[in-house]
Structures are given as C-alpha cells and as structure tokens.
Design a protein around this motif. Structure first.
Motif, mmCIF file in Angstrom:
data_model
loop_
_atom_site.group_PDB
_atom_site.id
_atom_site.type_symbol
_atom_site.label_atom_id
_atom_site.label_comp_id
_atom_site.label_asym_id
_atom_site.label_seq_id
_atom_site.Cartn_x
_atom_site.Cartn_y
_atom_site.Cartn_z
ATOM 1 N N PHE A 6 0.850 -1.190 0.000
ATOM 2 C CA PHE A 6 0.000 0.000 0.000
ATOM 3 C C PHE A 6 0.883 1.236 0.000
ATOM 4 C CE2 PHE A 6 0.904 -0.891 4.409
ATOM 5 C CZ PHE A 6 1.046 0.355 5.016
ATOM 6 N N PHE A 7 0.318 2.358 -0.435
ATOM 7 C CA PHE A 7 1.043 3.631 -0.417
ATOM 8 C C PHE A 7 0.733 4.344 0.886
ATOM 9 C CE2 PHE A 7 1.652 8.148 -1.331
ATOM 10 C CZ PHE A 7 2.989 8.100 -1.706
ATOM 11 N N HIS A 8 1.776 4.680 1.632
ATOM 12 C CA HIS A 8 1.648 5.400 2.904
ATOM 13 C C HIS A 8 1.894 6.876 2.601
ATOM 14 C CE1 HIS A 8 3.052 6.710 6.967
ATOM 15 N NE2 HIS A 8 1.950 6.043 7.278
ATOM 16 N N ASP A 9 0.810 7.634 2.548
ATOM 17 C CA ASP A 9 0.862 9.028 2.118
ATOM 18 C C ASP A 9 1.763 9.894 3.001
ATOM 19 O OD1 ASP A 9 0.006 10.784 0.096
ATOM 20 O OD2 ASP A 9 -1.473 11.686 1.444
ATOM 21 N N ALA A 10 1.690 9.714 4.307
ATOM 22 C CA ALA A 10 2.451 10.566 5.231
ATOM 23 C C ALA A 10 3.959 10.449 5.023
ATOM 24 C CB ALA A 10 2.085 10.236 6.673
ATOM 25 N N SER A 11 4.438 9.257 4.681
ATOM 26 C CA SER A 11 5.877 9.075 4.484
ATOM 27 C C SER A 11 6.273 9.091 3.012
ATOM 28 C CB SER A 11 6.337 7.748 5.107
ATOM 29 O OG SER A 11 5.747 6.651 4.431
ATOM 30 N N GLY A 12 5.303 9.045 2.117
ATOM 31 C CA GLY A 12 5.603 9.039 0.691
ATOM 32 C C GLY A 12 6.255 7.749 0.232
ATOM 33 N N THR A 13 5.898 6.631 0.882
ATOM 34 C CA THR A 13 6.513 5.350 0.543
ATOM 35 C C THR A 13 5.466 4.296 0.217
ATOM 36 O OG1 THR A 13 6.546 4.597 2.851
ATOM 37 C CG2 THR A 13 8.507 5.753 2.055
ATOM 38 N N VAL A 14 5.884 3.349 -0.622
ATOM 39 C CA VAL A 14 5.109 2.130 -0.809
ATOM 40 C C VAL A 14 5.616 1.175 0.256
ATOM 41 C CG1 VAL A 14 4.624 0.160 -2.299
ATOM 42 C CG2 VAL A 14 4.761 2.456 -3.277
ATOM 43 N N ARG A 15 4.727 0.642 1.052
ATOM 44 C CA ARG A 15 5.088 -0.304 2.100
ATOM 45 C C ARG A 15 4.615 -1.690 1.687
ATOM 46 N NH1 ARG A 15 4.505 2.984 7.785
ATOM 47 N NH2 ARG A 15 5.871 4.697 7.132
ATOM 48 N N PHE A 16 5.496 -2.663 1.888
ATOM 49 C CA PHE A 16 5.201 -4.022 1.449
ATOM 50 C C PHE A 16 5.940 -5.013 2.329
ATOM 51 C CE2 PHE A 16 8.872 -2.433 -0.769
ATOM 52 C CZ PHE A 16 9.737 -3.505 -0.902
ATOM 53 N N SER A 17 5.618 -6.281 2.163
ATOM 54 C CA SER A 17 6.282 -7.348 2.913
ATOM 55 C C SER A 17 6.820 -8.370 1.936
ATOM 56 C CB SER A 17 5.297 -8.044 3.852
ATOM 57 O OG SER A 17 4.830 -7.152 4.833
ATOM 58 N N VAL A 18 7.929 -8.986 2.341
ATOM 59 C CA VAL A 18 8.535 -10.067 1.580
ATOM 60 C C VAL A 18 8.662 -11.250 2.530
ATOM 61 C CG1 VAL A 18 10.590 -10.816 0.307
ATOM 62 C CG2 VAL A 18 9.842 -8.426 0.177
ATOM 63 N N THR A 19 8.218 -12.409 2.100
ATOM 64 C CA THR A 19 8.340 -13.597 2.938
ATOM 65 C C THR A 19 9.710 -14.231 2.683
ATOM 66 O OG1 THR A 19 5.957 -13.948 2.845
ATOM 67 C CG2 THR A 19 7.309 -15.812 3.565
ATOM 68 N N VAL A 20 10.506 -14.310 3.745
ATOM 69 C CA VAL A 20 11.857 -14.874 3.680
ATOM 70 C C VAL A 20 11.967 -15.935 4.764
ATOM 71 C CG1 VAL A 20 14.322 -14.371 3.837
ATOM 72 C CG2 VAL A 20 12.769 -12.654 2.874
ATOM 73 N N ASP A 21 12.266 -17.150 4.364
ATOM 74 C CA ASP A 21 12.382 -18.264 5.303
ATOM 75 C C ASP A 21 11.166 -18.376 6.211
ATOM 76 O OD1 ASP A 21 14.908 -18.879 4.248
ATOM 77 O OD2 ASP A 21 15.922 -17.564 5.677
ATOM 78 N N GLY A 22 9.989 -18.191 5.641
ATOM 79 C CA GLY A 22 8.746 -18.327 6.379
ATOM 80 C C GLY A 22 8.373 -17.138 7.243
ATOM 81 N N GLN A 23 9.170 -16.082 7.236
ATOM 82 C CA GLN A 23 8.896 -14.888 8.031
ATOM 83 C C GLN A 23 8.617 -13.703 7.103
ATOM 84 O OE1 GLN A 23 8.810 -14.725 11.415
ATOM 85 N NE2 GLN A 23 9.238 -16.911 11.521
#
Length: 84
Positions: A6-23
């Motif tokens: 999602f785009f976080h307007d206050a910080s001007g960043t796209v925030r996302f998650s990556v699954t690495v070794d099940g985390q």
C-alpha cells in the motif's frame, strides 16, 4: 502470508512485505526512488510502478538481508542496481 502493498501518504513510501524463510519482512521504497529510477512521470502512481517491478524489490530486500541489514528494510535507489 505477507500483507498487500500500500502507499503510505504521510511518508511518501510504498510499504510491502517479503516472505523470507517463512517470516514476513516489512520493507518500503520511496515515491522519489521509484520516480527517478524508473523515470516515471511526476504524477505516476507509486503503487502501480511498484506492481510492475515486484520481483526486483523482493530481490533487493533479500540482498539487503543477506548483507546483514535488519527489518524493516527501506530500499534506496542504490539497492535496485544489480550487484557486481
């Protein structure tokens, strides 16, 4: 399962998650980094640009983690260049 990006307007960043070794590892990338690196228009949708390059961002997060960075990972333009 990782959360949807999602785009976080206050910080001007796209925030996302990556699954690495099940985390899930939280990460972000700034609108300006997306715009300058991919040479998009100033009014381009950062989330759409992210969606076109997901594999690159996942790989960059994995490289940062392998190099010893800890979460959350904030990607910079330098992280998007292929390693030597």
């Amino acid at each position: 399962m990782a959360d949807a990006p999602f785009f976080h307007d206050a910080s001007g960043t796209v925030r996302f998650s990556v699954t690495v070794d099940g985390q899930d590892v939280n990460a972000s990338i700034g609108r300006e980094v997306l715009r300058y690196h991919y040479r998009t228009a100033e009014n381009a949708d950062p989330l759409a640009t992210y969606g076109q390059h997901i594999d690159e961002f996942d790989a960059a997060v994995r490289r940062r983690l392998a190099a010893g960075s800890s979460a959350p990972i904030m990607l910079r333009e330098n992280d998007l260049r292929a390693p030597a």
